[in-house]
Design a protein around this motif. Structure first.
Motif, short mmCIF file in Angstrom:
data_model
loop_
_atom_site.label_atom_id
_atom_site.label_comp_id
_atom_site.label_asym_id
_atom_site.label_seq_id
_atom_site.Cartn_x
_atom_site.Cartn_y
_atom_site.Cartn_z
N ALA A 78 0.95 -1.19 0.00
CA ALA A 78 -0.19 -0.12 -0.05
C ALA A 78 0.89 1.23 -0.19
O ALA A 78 0.37 2.56 -0.51
N VAL A 98 -5.26 6.68 2.93
CA VAL A 98 -6.24 6.15 4.23
C VAL A 98 -5.44 4.97 4.53
O VAL A 98 -5.09 4.10 3.90
N TYR A 99 -5.26 4.77 5.89
CA TYR A 99 -4.67 3.67 6.47
C TYR A 99 -5.60 3.22 7.59
O TYR A 99 -5.94 4.07 8.67
N VAL A 100 -5.86 1.94 7.74
CA VAL A 100 -6.68 1.27 9.01
C VAL A 100 -5.88 0.39 9.83
O VAL A 100 -5.37 -0.44 9.10
N ARG A 155 -9.72 -3.51 10.30
CA ARG A 155 -9.96 -3.32 8.79
C ARG A 155 -11.30 -4.32 8.41
O ARG A 155 -11.80 -5.27 9.47
N ASN A 156 -12.02 -3.87 7.54
CA ASN A 156 -13.28 -4.54 7.13
C ASN A 156 -14.46 -4.29 8.00
O ASN A 156 -15.36 -4.98 8.27
N LYS A 157 -14.44 -3.19 8.99
CA LYS A 157 -15.54 -2.86 9.73
C LYS A 157 -15.97 -1.46 9.49
O LYS A 157 -16.64 -0.97 10.21
N VAL A 187 -14.46 1.54 8.98
CA VAL A 187 -13.68 2.40 9.41
C VAL A 187 -12.94 3.28 8.31
O VAL A 187 -13.21 4.57 8.10
N GLY A 188 -12.57 2.61 7.16
CA GLY A 188 -11.93 3.31 5.94
C GLY A 188 -13.00 3.93 5.26
O GLY A 188 -12.64 5.20 4.81
N LYS A 189 -13.95 3.63 5.11
CA LYS A 189 -15.29 4.08 4.13
C LYS A 189 -15.65 5.39 4.94
O LYS A 189 -15.66 6.12 4.49
N GLY A 206 -4.19 6.91 -5.60
CA GLY A 206 -3.14 5.95 -6.30
C GLY A 206 -3.16 4.85 -5.48
O GLY A 206 -2.60 4.85 -4.31
N ILE A 207 -3.51 3.65 -6.16
CA ILE A 207 -3.68 2.48 -5.51
C ILE A 207 -2.84 1.38 -5.93
O ILE A 207 -2.99 1.30 -7.35
N ASN A 257 -4.04 -4.17 -4.62
CA ASN A 257 -5.07 -3.68 -3.19
C ASN A 257 -6.62 -3.79 -3.42
O ASN A 257 -7.31 -2.80 -3.60
N SER A 299 -8.72 -1.58 -0.90
CA SER A 299 -8.72 -0.32 -1.18
C SER A 299 -9.42 0.06 -2.54
O SER A 299 -10.26 1.08 -2.60
N LYS A 301 -11.96 -1.69 -3.78
CA LYS A 301 -13.66 -1.87 -3.41
C LYS A 301 -14.09 -0.50 -2.75
O LYS A 301 -15.00 -0.16 -2.85
N LEU A 302 -13.21 -0.16 -1.76
CA LEU A 302 -13.61 1.01 -0.80
C LEU A 302 -13.93 2.14 -1.55
O LEU A 302 -14.61 2.71 -1.69
C1 LIG Z 1 -7.72 -0.43 2.32
C2 LIG Z 1 -8.19 0.07 3.88
C3 LIG Z 1 -7.90 1.48 4.09
C4 LIG Z 1 -9.95 -0.29 3.86
O1 LIG Z 1 -10.32 0.30 4.84
P1 LIG Z 1 -11.32 -0.86 5.79
O2 LIG Z 1 -11.80 -0.18 7.01
O3 LIG Z 1 -10.70 -2.15 6.21
O4 LIG Z 1 -12.65 -0.91 4.73
P2 LIG Z 1 -14.15 -0.72 5.08
O5 LIG Z 1 -14.43 -1.56 6.13
O6 LIG Z 1 -14.53 0.65 5.33
O7 LIG Z 1 -14.70 -1.36 3.66
C5 LIG Z 1 -15.11 -0.50 2.41
C6 LIG Z 1 -15.64 -1.44 1.44
O8 LIG Z 1 -14.37 -2.08 1.05
C7 LIG Z 1 -15.00 -3.63 1.05
N1 LIG Z 1 -13.71 -4.49 1.67
C8 LIG Z 1 -13.03 -4.04 2.69
N2 LIG Z 1 -11.85 -4.98 2.84
C9 LIG Z 1 -11.96 -5.61 1.63
C10 LIG Z 1 -11.31 -6.95 1.30
N3 LIG Z 1 -10.27 -7.24 1.83
N4 LIG Z 1 -11.76 -7.36 0.23
C11 LIG Z 1 -12.64 -7.15 -0.40
N5 LIG Z 1 -13.38 -6.13 -0.20
C12 LIG Z 1 -13.15 -5.38 0.74
C13 LIG Z 1 -15.95 -3.72 2.19
O9 LIG Z 1 -16.70 -4.92 1.86
C14 LIG Z 1 -16.42 -2.65 1.97
O10 LIG Z 1 -17.61 -2.55 0.84
P3 LIG Z 1 -19.18 -2.13 1.24
O11 LIG Z 1 -19.09 -0.58 1.31
O12 LIG Z 1 -19.79 -2.59 -0.14
O13 LIG Z 1 -19.54 -2.88 2.51
C15 LIG Z 1 -7.61 -0.82 4.78
O14 LIG Z 1 -7.82 -2.12 4.43
C16 LIG Z 1 -6.06 -0.80 5.10
O15 LIG Z 1 -5.75 0.12 5.68
N6 LIG Z 1 -5.38 -1.35 4.30
C17 LIG Z 1 -4.04 -1.29 4.56
C18 LIG Z 1 -3.34 0.04 4.00
C19 LIG Z 1 -4.00 0.44 2.66
O16 LIG Z 1 -4.10 -0.51 1.89
N7 LIG Z 1 -4.33 1.63 2.44
C20 LIG Z 1 -4.84 2.20 1.15
C21 LIG Z 1 -3.84 2.75 0.35
S1 LIG Z 1 -4.44 3.35 -1.24
#
Ligand SMILES: CC(C)(COP(=O)(O)OP(=O)(O)OC[C@H]1O[C@@H](n2cnc3c(N)ncnc32)[C@H](O)[C@@H]1OP(=O)(O)O)[C@@H](O)C(=O)NCCC(=O)NCCS
Length: 169
Positions: A26, A83-85, A90-92, A94-96, A117-118, A122, A125, A127-128
């Motif tokens: 990421a 954005v970083y969780v 994760r997947n709760k 928070v990122g959204k 920029g993803i 990933n 990210s 999907k989010l």
């Molecule tokens: C990417 C990241 C920020 C997502 O935050 P998160 O809090 O885990 O995501 P959320 O719970 O808010 O989910 C948002 C959406 O993505 C989907 N999602 C989350 N994790 C997923 C996964 N591993 N696979 C598929 N979908 C996923 C959720 O189902 C949700 O979809 P919905 O709105 O249709 O229900 C987090 O996983 C993270 O910090 N990852 C490491 C750092 C990173 O990748 N940062 C982004 C850099 S661009």
């Protein structure tokens, strides 16, 4: 709850960021950052008027920020966010919530375009961001090299409200 970051949050932010550096693609960085480095980052964002927000759940569950997309003046209405969780949160949702707040703040500051920029692998990210209305804008292949592999960087963008009267000043 989501609020603006304070200096005392930097240790929590650093922990999340370093975990992403060491264990994910990421962040295109190799070495963990120091607290001093995060302090400089925090002060620079403050001076330049860019927000850093955190999701505070007694500890820092996640953070997000934005800054310039590219340095030249005519890019002034475009910003790039991150954005970083924390791995335990994760997947709760928070990122959204964090990215929704980033969109709200960016609209308030009259930006026109928000860029993410993803790393192309990933899925979380992507999907989010797609779920929040970001659209795919292209991939730079071999944009980075980490963990012994070439990394492709995909750009996603969201159109914001933007300024009523854009200027060239
Ligand atoms: C990417 C990241 C920020 C997502 O935050 P998160 O809090 O885990 O995501 P959320 O719970 O808010 O989910 C948002 C959406 O993505 C989907 N999602 C989350 N994790 C997923 C996964 N591993 N696979 C598929 N979908 C996923 C959720 O189902 C949700 O979809 P919905 O709105 O249709 O229900 C987090 O996983 C993270 O910090 N990852 C490491 C750092 C990173 O990748 N940062 C982004 C850099 S661009």
């Amino acid at each position: 709850m989501i609020r603006f970051a304070r200096e005392e949050d930097l240790e929590g932010i650093l922990e999340i960021y370093n975990d992403a550096i060491l264990n994910t693609t990421a962040v295109y960085a190799y070495k963990p950052h120091t607290l001093e480095n995060r302090k400089q980052w925090f002060l620079k964002k403050k001076q330049e008027g860019y927000p850093i927000i955190v999701y505070d759940d007694s500890s820092i569950a996640g953070f997000a920020t934005y800054g310039p997309f590219r340095a030249w003046p005519a890019y002034k209405y475009t910003i790039e966010h991150s954005v970083y969780v924390h791995k335990d949160y994760r997947n709760k949702g928070v990122g959204k919530l964090l990215v929704q707040e980033i969109i709200r703040l960016a609209n308030k500051q009259n930006y026109a375009t928000l860029v993410a920029g993803i790393d192309s692998t990933n899925v979380a990210s992507i999907k989010l961001h797609e779920g929040l209305g970001f659209t795919f804008a292209g991939t730079i292949r071999k944009a980075g090299f980490k963990f012994g592999k070439w990394l492709d960087l995909s750009f996603y963008q969201k159109e914001l409200v933007g300024p009523k009267m854009p200027t060239e000043e």
